[in-house]
Design a protein around this motif. Structure first.
Motif, PDB file in Angstrom:
ATOM      1  N   ASP A 166       0.827  -1.209   0.000  1.00 48.81           N
ATOM      2  CA  ASP A 166       0.000   0.000   0.000  1.00 48.81           C
ATOM      3  C   ASP A 166       0.863   1.262   0.000  1.00 48.81           C
ATOM      4  O   ASP A 166       0.557   2.238  -0.690  1.00 48.81           O
ATOM      5  CB  ASP A 166      -0.927   0.015   1.217  1.00 48.81           C
ATOM      6  N   LEU A 167       1.931   1.248   0.775  1.00 56.31           N
ATOM      7  CA  LEU A 167       2.842   2.399   0.802  1.00 56.31           C
ATOM      8  C   LEU A 167       3.422   2.654  -0.587  1.00 56.31           C
ATOM      9  O   LEU A 167       3.436   3.790  -1.079  1.00 56.31           O
ATOM     10  CB  LEU A 167       3.965   2.156   1.807  1.00 56.31           C
ATOM     11  N   ILE A 168       3.898   1.587  -1.216  1.00 54.45           N
ATOM     12  CA  ILE A 168       4.524   1.719  -2.530  1.00 54.45           C
ATOM     13  C   ILE A 168       3.496   2.117  -3.580  1.00 54.45           C
ATOM     14  O   ILE A 168       3.731   3.022  -4.396  1.00 54.45           O
ATOM     15  CB  ILE A 168       5.219   0.398  -2.916  1.00 54.45           C
ATOM     16  N   ASP A 169       2.320   1.474  -3.559  1.00 52.80           N
ATOM     17  CA  ASP A 169       1.295   1.738  -4.574  1.00 52.80           C
ATOM     18  C   ASP A 169       0.722   3.146  -4.480  1.00 52.80           C
ATOM     19  O   ASP A 169       0.194   3.674  -5.465  1.00 52.80           O
ATOM     20  CB  ASP A 169       0.156   0.710  -4.459  1.00 52.80           C
ATOM     21  N   THR A 170       0.814   3.748  -3.305  1.00 52.52           N
ATOM     22  CA  THR A 170       0.298   5.113  -3.151  1.00 52.52           C
ATOM     23  C   THR A 170       1.387   6.164  -3.276  1.00 52.52           C
ATOM     24  O   THR A 170       1.183   7.327  -2.927  1.00 52.52           O
ATOM     25  CB  THR A 170      -0.421   5.278  -1.795  1.00 52.52           C
ATOM     26  N   GLY A 171       2.553   5.776  -3.775  1.00 54.98           N
ATOM     27  CA  GLY A 171       3.591   6.729  -4.126  1.00 54.98           C
ATOM     28  C   GLY A 171       4.626   7.026  -3.067  1.00 54.98           C
ATOM     29  O   GLY A 171       5.518   7.858  -3.283  1.00 54.98           O
ATOM     30  N   ASP A 172       4.533   6.372  -1.913  1.00 52.62           N
ATOM     31  CA  ASP A 172       5.546   6.598  -0.887  1.00 52.62           C
ATOM     32  C   ASP A 172       6.836   5.890  -1.280  1.00 52.62           C
ATOM     33  O   ASP A 172       6.818   4.914  -2.050  1.00 52.62           O
ATOM     34  CB  ASP A 172       5.043   6.072   0.459  1.00 52.62           C
ATOM     35  N   LYS A 173       7.952   6.367  -0.759  1.00 53.64           N
ATOM     36  CA  LYS A 173       9.255   5.762  -1.034  1.00 53.64           C
ATOM     37  C   LYS A 173       9.806   5.200   0.265  1.00 53.64           C
ATOM     38  O   LYS A 173      10.050   5.940   1.221  1.00 53.64           O
ATOM     39  CB  LYS A 173      10.205   6.780  -1.654  1.00 53.64           C
ATOM     40  N   VAL A 174      10.010   3.903   0.286  1.00 49.33           N
ATOM     41  CA  VAL A 174      10.508   3.224   1.480  1.00 49.33           C
ATOM     42  C   VAL A 174      12.012   3.416   1.580  1.00 49.33           C
ATOM     43  O   VAL A 174      12.755   3.170   0.625  1.00 49.33           O
ATOM     44  CB  VAL A 174      10.163   1.723   1.447  1.00 49.33           C
ATOM     45  N   GLN A 175      12.451   3.870   2.738  1.00 46.60           N
ATOM     46  CA  GLN A 175      13.884   4.094   2.963  1.00 46.60           C
ATOM     47  C   GLN A 175      14.520   2.977   3.773  1.00 46.60           C
ATOM     48  O   GLN A 175      15.631   2.547   3.490  1.00 46.60           O
ATOM     49  CB  GLN A 175      14.071   5.440   3.676  1.00 46.60           C
ATOM     50  N   LYS A 176      13.791   2.516   4.781  1.00 50.43           N
ATOM     51  CA  LYS A 176      14.358   1.481   5.653  1.00 50.43           C
ATOM     52  C   LYS A 176      13.228   0.673   6.275  1.00 50.43           C
ATOM     53  O   LYS A 176      12.156   1.203   6.577  1.00 50.43           O
ATOM     54  CB  LYS A 176      15.202   2.122   6.766  1.00 50.43           C
ATOM     55  N   ILE A 177      13.478  -0.622   6.452  1.00 52.83           N
ATOM     56  CA  ILE A 177      12.572  -1.508   7.184  1.00 52.83           C
ATOM     57  C   ILE A 177      13.399  -2.190   8.258  1.00 52.83           C
ATOM     58  O   ILE A 177      14.484  -2.708   7.983  1.00 52.83           O
ATOM     59  CB  ILE A 177      11.928  -2.559   6.264  1.00 52.83           C
ATOM     60  N   GLU A 178      12.893  -2.179   9.474  1.00 55.83           N
ATOM     61  CA  GLU A 178      13.634  -2.778  10.591  1.00 55.83           C
ATOM     62  C   GLU A 178      12.654  -3.422  11.549  1.00 55.83           C
ATOM     63  O   GLU A 178      11.554  -2.908  11.756  1.00 55.83           O
ATOM     64  CB  GLU A 178      14.426  -1.700  11.325  1.00 55.83           C
ATOM     65  N   GLY A 179      13.053  -4.552  12.136  1.00 57.89           N
ATOM     66  CA  GLY A 179      12.153  -5.132  13.114  1.00 57.89           C
ATOM     67  C   GLY A 179      12.556  -6.496  13.622  1.00 57.89           C
ATOM     68  O   GLY A 179      13.572  -7.071  13.225  1.00 57.89           O
ATOM     69  N   VAL A 180      11.716  -7.000  14.503  1.00 58.18           N
ATOM     70  CA  VAL A 180      11.815  -8.368  15.007  1.00 58.18           C
ATOM     71  C   VAL A 180      10.815  -9.187  14.212  1.00 58.18           C
ATOM     72  O   VAL A 180       9.604  -9.015  14.342  1.00 58.18           O
ATOM     73  CB  VAL A 180      11.500  -8.421  16.518  1.00 58.18           C
ATOM     74  N   PHE A 181      11.317 -10.063  13.379  1.00 56.75           N
ATOM     75  CA  PHE A 181      10.496 -10.793  12.415  1.00 56.75           C
ATOM     76  C   PHE A 181      10.195 -12.218  12.835  1.00 56.75           C
ATOM     77  O   PHE A 181       9.523 -12.942  12.113  1.00 56.75           O
ATOM     78  CB  PHE A 181      11.206 -10.832  11.056  1.00 56.75           C
ATOM     79  N   SER A 182      10.714 -12.628  13.970  1.00 53.70           N
ATOM     80  CA  SER A 182      10.567 -14.016  14.407  1.00 53.70           C
ATOM     81  C   SER A 182       9.907 -14.062  15.776  1.00 53.70           C
ATOM     82  O   SER A 182      10.443 -13.502  16.751  1.00 53.70           O
ATOM     83  CB  SER A 182      11.934 -14.707  14.464  1.00 53.70           C
ATOM     84  N   GLY A 183       8.754 -14.724  15.863  1.00 54.10           N
ATOM     85  CA  GLY A 183       8.111 -14.910  17.157  1.00 54.10           C
ATOM     86  C   GLY A 183       8.987 -15.713  18.098  1.00 54.10           C
ATOM     87  O   GLY A 183       9.010 -15.468  19.313  1.00 54.10           O
ATOM     88  N   THR A 184       9.728 -16.672  17.545  1.00 53.58           N
ATOM     89  CA  THR A 184      10.642 -17.480  18.357  1.00 53.58           C
ATOM     90  C   THR A 184      11.725 -16.617  18.977  1.00 53.58           C
ATOM     91  O   THR A 184      11.971 -16.659  20.189  1.00 53.58           O
ATOM     92  CB  THR A 184      11.287 -18.582  17.497  1.00 53.58           C
TER      93      THR A 184
END
Length: 350
Positions: A169-187
């Protein structure tokens, strides 16, 4: 074709174990509201159950008992593919496996107007060529008149959290992603929230791994979680959606928390038996963070501008959202032109 026929949806479920069973139970709960949904195939690695006629679909209420009674063998990939040639339009395959061979069939399904719904990461994080073929084969609303299958793999990242849909949705509405960061594992979230909590307490590393394994948060062999590859696969998927042509999980640094000496141990049980001997190294990592007034977490990050991905241990201030996670929660932060230094955060059960 009659209007009623056009509205019918025919579903084949491949992988009816843990994930597949829960999916089918959810489907059974909503089936009375959607009488146009028909279950035609349930397949496991050991056996299968197929409706003899698409006008007489399988029962959502008795499928599991019927599958147990079935004497039909498991289907190979050619048989799964051929199954759809005999099925009416509006077919959906729900792939609940982590099987690479099934993922390899996605382009064939999509070109044949069979829609694909799956949590299987293999087709989207494996070799780049397959990813491109899948994307080329899937229906895109930008191409009027295109006749293809639809593709949904939201749960390949973040389990039930709206991670992929938010990014798209961010990309399709014209936003530009600079960075993605997070905890991606429930374990990993569960492990570090207990091993290095914000209040400074926490148990020994091996004891927390054992606790996570006993609670069902890890794979039968915890090394399959501790090697960091699962997080790396999720990063590859998100990076490719951002337009980065990442070849594979071998294309960037992925920190493994498996002691080198235990990588080749024969079984998960033997690994758990020997793991306490290596608690001191993880204790040092935790103590270093404590001295800085921080906590350590296992995170993944994508710097879109630099085309740089990495997975591993990072230190965070105690007030940081990543530091304050509870239980097995995931948290994914999207830093974009639109949101600037105050990221859009998706957080919830992992």
């Amino acid at each position: 074709m009659p209007r009623e026929e056009l509205n019918q949806i025919y579903i084949a479920v491949v992988g009816a174990g843990g994930v597949g069973r829960h999916f089918l139970n959810q489907l059974a709960a909503i089936a009375p509201k959607y009488p146009n949904i028909h279950l035609l195939l349930v397949a496991r690695s050991t056996k299968s159950l197929a409706a003899p006629d698409h006008t007489k679909p399988l029962s959502f209420q008795t499928w599991e008992a019927d599958l147990e009674k079935s004497t039909a063998p498991a289907l190979d990939n050619d048989q799964i593919a051929n199954f759809f040639y005999k099925t009416p339009r509006h077919c959906v395959i729900v792939d609940n496996t982590s099987n690479q061979d099934v993922a390899d069939l996605y382009p064939q399904f999509l070109y044949s107007e069979v829609s694909v719904v799956t949590p299987n990461k293999k087709g989207f994080s494996g070799y780049l060529g397959l990813w491109k073929r899948i994307e080329d084969a899937a229906f895109h609303h930008l191409y009027p008149g295109q006749v293809r299958g639809l593709l949904y793999h939201e749960s390949s990242v973040g389990a039930g959290l709206p991670v992929i849909s938010t990014l798209k949705d961010l990309i399709d509405t014209g936003d530009k992603v600079q960075k993605i960061e997070g905890v991606f594992s429930g374990t990993m979230s569960f492990l570090f929230n207990n091993f290095a909590p914000v209040d400074g307490k926490g148990g020994k590393w091996s004891a927390e791994v054992a606790k996570a394994k006993e609670a069902g948060y890890t794979e039968p062999d915890p090394r399959d979680d501790l090697n960091g590859v699962d997080v790396a696969r999720k990063l590859v998927i998100l990076a490719r959606i951002c337009g980065l042509e990442i070849e594979s999980t071998d294309s960037f640094p992925v920190q493994s928390l498996i002691p080198v000496e235990l990588e080749s141990v024969k079984s998960g049980d033997k690994f758990m038996e020997k793991l306490p001997q290596y608690d001191s190294s993880m204790e040092e990592v935790k103590n270093e963070a404590v001295k800085e007034g921080k906590v350590v977490r296992f995170v993944g990050s994508i710097d879109v501008g630099k085309k740089a991905l990495k997975v591993g241990l990072e230190k965070f201030d105690k007030g940081h959202p990543i530091a304050g996670l509870k239980g097995s929660d995931n948290i994914i932060s999207f830093y974009t032109e639109r949101y600037g230094a105050n990221p859009l955060i998706v957080q919830g059960a992992g």
